[in-house]
Every structure is written in structure tokens, then in C-alpha cells.
Design an enzyme around this catalytic site. Structure first.
Site, PDB file in Angstrom:
ATOM      1  CG  ASP A 164     -11.815  69.674   7.531  1.00  0.00           C
ATOM      2  OD1 ASP A 164     -12.603  68.914   6.960  1.00  0.00           O
ATOM      3  OD2 ASP A 164     -11.672  69.721   8.763  1.00  0.00           O
ATOM      4  CG  ASP A 188     -10.207  71.741  12.362  1.00  0.00           C
ATOM      5  OD1 ASP A 188     -10.246  70.571  11.925  1.00  0.00           O
ATOM      6  OD2 ASP A 188     -11.225  72.427  12.541  1.00  0.00           O
ATOM      7  CG  ASP A 208      -7.602  67.831   8.715  1.00  0.00           C
ATOM      8  OD1 ASP A 208      -8.225  67.096   7.935  1.00  0.00           O
ATOM      9  OD2 ASP A 208      -8.162  68.662   9.444  1.00  0.00           O
TER      10      ASP A 208
END
Length: 884
Positions: free
Chosen positions: A329, A622, A626
Site C-alpha cells: 500500500d 494498514d 487491506d
């Protein structure tokens, strides 16, 4: 579960679909009926596995089954000491596995904790507060700054509403909301007329109609996809599982054959023969291997914890060594998730700004990189004043960390003003126009030096239309904006307009024209400084890095290029992935390194495509969004500081410091651990081979058993939990991080390993058999059993130093590097003396306190093994070199 695209419908259509009225709300009777239809607004409870089931699960292994059967047989044969020892070994293995296992899947609980506890709804034509679980589709909900949103809601009235959606969408800034319908293919990050369960109102107020509750919400879909995600078995577990099945079949076939042969040919008494066959079975089973593998993995976990990486499951440590691709990410992982003004542009100058994050440390520099005297730069001074004045945020220090209260973009403008070499005043606003996504600007009426002014801050294209610009000036500003955008910066524009002194109120008509453009600011979410080097190390180690983010493609690509992830202008958006077949995604994921505007489903889709292509994938993240991909990936990596509890609980690894480079250290450790695990297997299995050879030879020749089952178990466990443990501390071999990742399908035992195990097994077993039947033929069986046991132990003790260096000469300049090898060697010798000469221990194991001169035989066996294996390594290495 509804798949209706509420964001594409008008408010009136939503009212009609849900049979509600935004002006009156539901009544209590309607709410009760809807609650019966849709259920409570909460996520389904996950089934909890009882602790006793978790413990019994540790015994679900073929090799343990054989041990347990052996314990039952010895019990009925009256060999209760043997039974107790066999059961003790099995239980010790089970306890170690149970203690180290991940206690429970808490990810679903983490998601539930994100939900709002209370909600303000409009029922029976008046406001009332209800538990969030009582909210139903069709409810009219009021939202205010700081509220946690209780359900998915279609907005119909907004007042400066901004929502923090980064945990769900990955966006690094608060999202401005509006009420107009959107296109049906609008991705979740752009659904500006919707707010979602589990996100938070950062500023403003709103009203909306609840469209989805519970499992039907976006966060509920993540919850459902997580429960459907199949946990991936690590390469080591797959290989050891297959190895266990193979060796079990071999052991059982050999046991049946030898029992039949010995019963017919040598006419053994069946009870004695059965005990001998059990001895063979116990000898061939590497029962110490599960314990030592667990301990080595646990030590690897501890080593990683010291390096800021917390492993949540033991087998995941070795999986790191096989990782071929890291899907990362962007926000908060590759970047700091702290908005920072990087540049300021006025009509004739460009300034750069140093310092990152909200900490007010840094300088505003001119084009020659010299600090600027702001008093001499009128346009800059006025822009900074406007930035600080037309602003709702403030920055503050908490636990040595600078944080923002309010919108992150506005917070970084405060930081910018604080970096000036003079104090920039925040003027009192006598009148204002709050930011609205419809107008895309914010206005403040102020008085400065007896002059009335309007300061304005907003989207550049909007201010360009309102400013006094000729064609050349317009081209200049648009070119400057384009430059900043291509660098991944978010651009804001600032303007000013003088008004009559008697002006006390400002409205939109006052700023529609004749604005003087003060300049632009370029804002970034800065990359982490250490990430560039970490990505370079990954490339050298043959590990690909792919950025998968919810952010805009221009920003994602600019950051990816700066970090060294992307070398080409290739970006794929989530909406493109949605229309692709599985085969198309598998091809695309090999070619493209940057994926923008992705949904949770896209992230999961990409991880699965990589795995289908044969990759061992790590996924960093985070946010709640996700979690499914983190769980599906071979290694899920969550951020420890800014990561949500959901992300942490769905992951195998948590980075304590949110530092991407920690992953590289973890991969190094994973490769070291895997190498040492293989060395451990190479060390332990020859003991089992030698023992099995001795017992099989005794059955075939019709002679006394060289070892009892208890003695065999003792040798297996003592060598595994003492000298084998030293291999866990072997350092990383040079050049390991310059090699490509190992193939996840790589066999646990290569052809060379199989040869080496058989060679050493025959070497140890054959030498002991020669000594027993030749040099010690006149001794009692108790003497022979004791010497055989010590010979096996000493052979392994010397063999440890062979294995420390797999194919090169062991007596090299790194010989003394691993102090643990010498420490456990001394410990093992002390234990051997104790079990031989302490009566209680000697009686339990059936050992005889042998004379001092008889220790010569075990020592000679050990030395012989060391010398001959070193010669074999030298010859093998030369032969392999010639082949290359």
C-alpha cells in the site's frame, strides 16, 4: 445482500426504493419490521474454537500417530517405562505447538470494534439517539464532526462535510462530500455522496438515508471476504507434511516386512519381536524434529522482534525467505501519511520547502536554495497569511510527535507558515464562506493595516476562472500546476481581493471575479526516506515490489518513480481490473507495478493472480480495506503504529516502526532461518537412519537389539534439543541477499541431501555395528547398549561441525563464530556423564556405568565421522565445480 448502486441514484429514488421519507423518518413500528427483515446492524459472530480442540490439533500428524500406537502396544506388553517416555515425547511436542500457535482469529472482532456505538436518527418526526445496532435501512441519520459512521449512508444534505476514509479506501486526505448522483462505475474512493460504516466525520455536518447495514455494508463485505479467504499453508509446512507421510509409509512397510521375516526365519517370540519392531519404528521416526523446528522458528521470531518485526505465526518466518513479490500500500507504508507542502509558486518565483510532516522545522528556499527573507517577498508573505488565516486546522505536539487537529491538508499549510523566518499572523475572519465541494473554495473576510481584504483558498482551476488573468498569465499558471501534478503533488491556489472598508459580510458574488492570484502550493504525502534503499535491496534479492493503492494514478505513479518501483508510465486503475478475466489479470500483474484507485476486492484479486502465477507474495497494509488481501497473501505485513487492529490481526507480521526497510531485514532473517532449518534436518535425520539400520540389522541377523525404545527416544530428543539447537544461531551466509528467492516448490530434501543423509546413516550405523560385533563381541548387552548410545551421540556431536558449513571445509575462519555450538557441545557431554553415572537416570534408560577406557570407542566413531564427511564434502564440491 444488496448489490444496488445507491450512489448512482437520486435522493428521491433512494427514498422510493427504501420506502422512507427524509423529512419525517421512520416510525418505531416500521423500524421494528425492518429490523426483523434485515437483522441487527452488526457483523456475524465468528465461531470460537475451544482451547482443548486447539491442543488436540497439535497431535494431528502421521508421525505422532505412529508414536501413540507404539505407546499403546508397549503398555499392553507391560513396558510401562517405555510407554511413559513415548507419551512424554508426544505431549512435549504438542505443548510446544500449542503454546506457539496463533491463539485465535481476532480480525473479525477488530472490525466490530470499529463500529459506532450510538447513532442520532430521525424517527417519529423527532431526533433520538439509538444504539448503532438498532439502525435499519431507511433510517434518517444525523452526522456531526467526530462521529463514527454507523452504517452505509446516502447523503442528501451536507454542510462542509469531510470524512476520514483512509482505513477503508487508502486515501491519505479527508474526503469532501456532496449530494449529487454519480456514474455507476464510480470506484469506492470517489463515491462522494456516500459515507461508510466504520469511517469517521473529520469536520462538518450532514444528513443521510441508511442504505446498508451489518454484513451488507462495505466493511461487512470485507468481513465476509475475510471469512471466505482460505489461509495459505507455508512452504515448510507443505514440505514437512509430505515428508511425514512419505517416511510413515516407508516405516510401516519396513516394519511389517522385518516382523514377518524375523518371525519366520529366526523364530522370535512374538511379544519380544513386536517390541523390537517398535524399536525400529521409534528409531526411524524423527520425533525430535518437530520440537527443534519449532524452537528454531521461535528463535527466529525473537530475532525479528529485536529488529522491529513481530511475527504472529511461527511457520511464516521461513516463508519470508521464499517471498518473490511484495505488494505494498502507498499511504503510511511507502509514505509517511503526513501531508507536506513541497513547493510554493508565485507569479514570478518558485520556492522549495524543506522538512517533512507536521513538525514546524524547515525552511522556505529560493531557486538558489538559500533561505528566503519573507519580509522582502510580498506575494509570498501574503500567500502564507492567506494559508494560515483561511484555515480550520491546527498542529500540536504529542509524545514527541507533531500531529494535526482537523483536515491534514489544512494542517500542512499551518506548518508551512510556521517555517517562515518571521511570525505569520492568522487574521481574524469577520465573515467567511466555508469550503463546499460544489464551489471548491474557502473564503475569509479580514482586516489588515486598515484595509479590508478577502482571502480565498481552493482548487486551482476554479480560482483561475475567478482571477484577473490574460492568456499568457493563464498559460503560465496552468503550466506550473501541470508540473506539480506530474510530480505527484496536490495543488492548491490562493488569491486576494481588496474590498471597501464598510464591507462586513462576504458571499459568493464578491469572489466571482477580479481576484488577484497570489500563487500555488504543491502538497505531497512524502515517501519514507529509507524506503528507496530498501526497494533497491529487494531488487538485488530478486524480489519485485508493486504499489497497490487507493490513491489517484498521477500521485501513485510519481511516488512509485521516486521510490524506484516504476520505471515506465504504466498504471492500472481498479475500474480496469473489474472488467478483466482472471487470465488477463494474471498477465497484467506481471507487466504493471503500479495499481491505483483500487478497491478491497482489487487488492485480493491481484494477490491471488500473483499466487496463481507461482509467486510467494507479501502484502503490506494498514487499513481495514487491506485485511482480506493481508490474510490471503503468503505473508501479510501490517503497520504497527498507524495500522488498524483489523489489519494487524489479519497479518502474519507487524512492523513495530512502520518502516518498509524492516521487511528487508525480515526477509534476510527468513532466508537465514530457512537455511538453518535445512541444516538441522541434514543433521538430525542421519541419527534416525543409523538407529533404524542398527535395529533392522539386528532383526535380519537374529542378534540382540543394540538399543531399547527408551534409549532410542533419548538419543533422538537429546541430540535434537541440545546440539541441533546450535544450528539456530548460525549467521547468514555471505551473498544470500544477492541470490534470487528459492522456489517455493523446492524439495525439502534435494538429491544431495538424500545422498548425504544415507551416506552418514550408513557411516554411523556401520561403524557402530563393526565395533559391537568385532571389537566388543565379548561384552554384556548392557555394556554394548551403553556404548552404542554414546557412539550415536558422539557421532552427532562431531557431525554438527560438518553441517555448520554445508559444502565447504568446516575448519575455516568462521569456525568459532557460533559460540552456541561449543556451549551445547559441553552441555551434551555433561548430560551424557550424568545419565551414565547417576544411578536413578542410568536405571531409567537402562545404561551401565562403563569404564573410562570404553569412552574411547564413541570418541573414535565421532572423529571418524567428522573426517570422512569432510573428505566427502571436498570431493563432492570438486565434482560439482567440474560439472559447471
Amino acid at each position: 445482500m444488496s448489490d444496488k448502486k445507491w450512489f448512482s441514484l437520486s435522493v428521491e429514488e433512494v427514498e422510493q426504493e427504501l420506502d422512507t421519507n427524509r423529512h419525517a423518518g421512520l416510525n418505531e413500528e416500521e423500524a421494528e419490521l425492518l429490523k426483523e427483515e434485515y437483522g441487527l446492524n452488526k457483523l456475524p459472530e465468528g465461531e470460537q474454537t475451544p482451547e482443548w480442540v486447539k491442543f488436540l490439533r497439535q497431535f494431528n500428524d502421521v508421525l505422532i500417530y505412529i508414536l501413540l500406537v507404539a505407546s499403546v502396544v508397549t503398555f499392553f506388553l507391560g513396558k510401562h517405562v517405555d510407554t511413559a517416555v513415548i507419551l512424554l515425547v508426544a505431549i512435549v511436542n504438542g505443548v510446544i505447538g500449542y503454546v506457539q500457535e496463533n491463539k485465535a482469529e481476532k480480525a473479525l472482532e477488530g472490525i466490530k470494534n470499529m463500529l459506532s456505538l450510538k447513532a442520532m436518527v430521525y424517527r417519529e418526526e423527532y431526533r433520538q439517539e439509538v444504539d448503532s445496532t438498532e439502525v435499519v435501512p431507511g433510517d434518517i441519520v444525523y452526522l456531526s464532526s467526530g462521529d463514527k459512521i454507523p452504517a452505509d449512508i446516502r447523503l442528501f444534505e451536507v454542510d462542509r462535510l469531510k470524512v476520514e476514509e483512509s482505513p477503508l479506501t487508502g486515501e491519505s486526505t479527508s474526503v469532501e462530500k456532496q449530494t449529487e448522483p454519480l456514474k455507476e462505475d464510480t470506484p469506492i474512493g470517489d463515491r462522494s455522496n456516500m459515507v461508510f460504516s466504520g469511517t469517521t466525520v473529520s469536520s462538518g455536518n450532514a444528513k443521510g438515508i441508511v442504505t446498508e447495514t451489518g454484513e451488507s455494508t462495505e466493511i461487512g463485505k470485507i468481513n465476509r471476504s475475510m471469512s471466505e479467504v482460505e489461509a495459505i499453508q507455508t512452504p515448510l509446512l507443505k514440505q514437512t507434511d509430505q515428508f511425514g507421510k512419505t517416511i510413515s509409509i516407508v516405516i510401516l512397510v519396513l516394519a511389517v516386512f522385518l516382523f514377518t521375516f524375523a518371525f519366520i526365519i529366526h523364530n522370535y517370540e512374538w511379544g519380544e519381536l513386536l517390541l523390537s519392531v517398535i524399536s525400529l519404528t521409534v528409531a526411524a521416526i524423527p520425533e525430535g524434529l518437530p520440537a527443534i523446528l519449532t524452537i528454531i522458528l521461535a528463535l527466529g521470531v525473537q530475532s525479528m522482534a529485536d529488529k522491529q518485526a513481530i511475527m504472529r505465526t511461527l511457520p511464516s518466518v521461513e516463508t519470508l525467505g521464499a517471498v518473490t513479490v511484495i505488494c505494498s500500500d502507498k499511504t503510511g507504508t511507502l509514505t509517511k501519511n503526513e501531508m507536506t507542502v513541497q513547493s510554493v509558486i508565485t507569479k514570478d518565483k518558485t520556492y522549495s520547502v524543506t522538512g517533512l510532516g507536521y513538525e514546524p522545522e524547515g525552511d522556505i528556499l529560493d531557486e538558489n536554495e538559500n533561505p528566503v527573507d519573507v519580509m522582502e517577498e510580498n506575494d509570498l508573505k501574503e500567500l502564507l497569511t492567506a494559508a494560515k488565516t483561511v484555515n480550520e486546522a491546527d498542529i500540536y505536539q504529542k509524545n514527541d510527535q507533531w500531529e494535526v487537529r482537523g483536515d491534514p491538508t489544512e494542517g500542512c499549510l499551518i506548518t508551512l507558515a510556521e517555517k517562515a523566518d518571521i511570525d505569520i499572523e492568522s487574521l481574524d475572519r469577520q465573515s467567511e464562506i466555508p469550503f463546499d465541494s460544489e464551489y471548491k473554495y474557502m473564503v475569509g473576510l479580514v482586516e489588515e493595516n486598515n484595509l479590508k481584504k478577502i482571502f480565498i483558498k481552493g482548487a486551482p482551476d476554479r480560482l483561475f476562472e475567478m482571477a484577473k488573468l490574460d492568456s499568457d498569465e493563464r498559460s503560465y499558471w496552468e503550466e506550473q500546476m501541470s508540473k506539480r501534478t506530474k510530480k505527484g503533488e496536490r495543488v492548491l491556489a490562493f488569491g486576494v481581493k481588496e474590498v471597501p472598508k464598510e464591507k462586513n459580510h462576504v458571499d459568493h458574488e464578491d469572489v466571482n471575479s477580479d481576484i488577484t492570484l497570489l500563487g500555488l502550493t504543491g502538497i505531497i504525502d512524502p515517501p519514507r526516506e529509507e524506503v528507496i534503499e530498501a526497494i533497491e535491496v529487494c531488487k538485488k534479492a530478486g524480489i519485485k515490489v508493486k504499489m497497490i493503492t487507493g490513491d489517484h494514478k498521477e500521485t501513485a505513479l510519481a511516488i512509485a518513480k521516486e521510490l524506484g518501483i516504476a520505471e515506465q508510465d504504466k498504471v492500472t486503475e481498479g475500474r480496469d481490473l473489474d472488467g478483466m478475466s482472471e487470465e488477463e489479470v494474471r498477465e497484467l500483474v506481471e507487466e504493471v507495478d503500479v495499481f491505483a484507485r483500487t478497491s478491497p476486492e482489487n487488492k485480493l484479486q491481484l494477490v491471488e493472480a500473483l499466487q496463481n502465477n507461482g509467486h510467494v507474495s507479501a502484502m503490506t497494509g494498514d487499513g481495514v480495506n487491506d485485511a482480506p488481501a493481508l490474510k490471503r497473501a503468503d505473508i501479510g505485513v501490517a503497520m504497527g503504529i498507524k495500522g488498524t487492529e483489523v489489519a494487524k490481526e489479519a497479518s502474519e507480521m507487524v512492523l513495530v516502526n512502520d518502516d518498509f526497510s524492516t521487511i528487508v531485514n525480515a526477509v534476510k532473517e527468513g532466508r537465514r532461518v530457512y537455511d538453518n532449518l535445512k541444516k538441522t534436518i541434514l543433521f538430525i535425520l542421519p541419527t534416525n537412519g543409523a538407529e533404524a539400520l542398527l535395529v533392522a540389522a539386528a532383526l535380519l541377523l537374529g542378534i540382540n537389539m543394540p538399543l531399547t525404545p527408551v534409549q532410542i527416544l533419548y538419543v533422538n530428543m537429546i541430540t535434537a534439543v541440545t546440539i541441533a539447537l546450535a544450528l539456530a544461531f548460525e549467521p547468514l551466509e555471505k551473498g544470500t541477499m544477492s541470490k534470487p528467492p528459492r522456489n517455493s516448490d523446492e524439495r525439502l530434501l534435494s538429491p544431495y541431501y538424500i545422498f548425504r543423509i544415507l551416506f552418514v546413516s550408513v557411516l554411523i550405523g556401520g561403524s557402530i555395528m563393526w565395533i559391537n560385533q568385532g571389537l566388543l563381541s565379548g561384552y554384556e548387552s548392557s555394556h554394548l547398549n551403553t556404548i552404542t548410545l554414546h557412539s550415536l551421540v558422539f557421532a552427532q556431536l562431531f557431525h554438527l561441525f560438518n553441517v555448520r558449513n554445508e559444502r565447504h571445509f568446516s575448519l575455516n575462519n568462521q569456525f568459532f563464530d557460533n559460540k552456541a555450538a561449543f556451549l551445547v557441545s559441553g552441555l551434551l557431554i555433561a548430560v551424557q556423564l550424568l545419565v551414565t553415572y547417576v544411578p536413578f537416570l542410568a536405571n531409567v534408560l537402562g545404561l551401565y556405568p562403563i569404564e573410562l577406557n570404553l569412552w574411547l570407542y564413541p570418541i573414535l566413531v565421532g572423529l571418524g565421522v567428522f573426517v570422512i564427511v569432510e573428505i566427502e564434502k571436498f570431493v563432492t564440491h570438486r565434482l560439482l565445480k567440474k560439472k559447471k
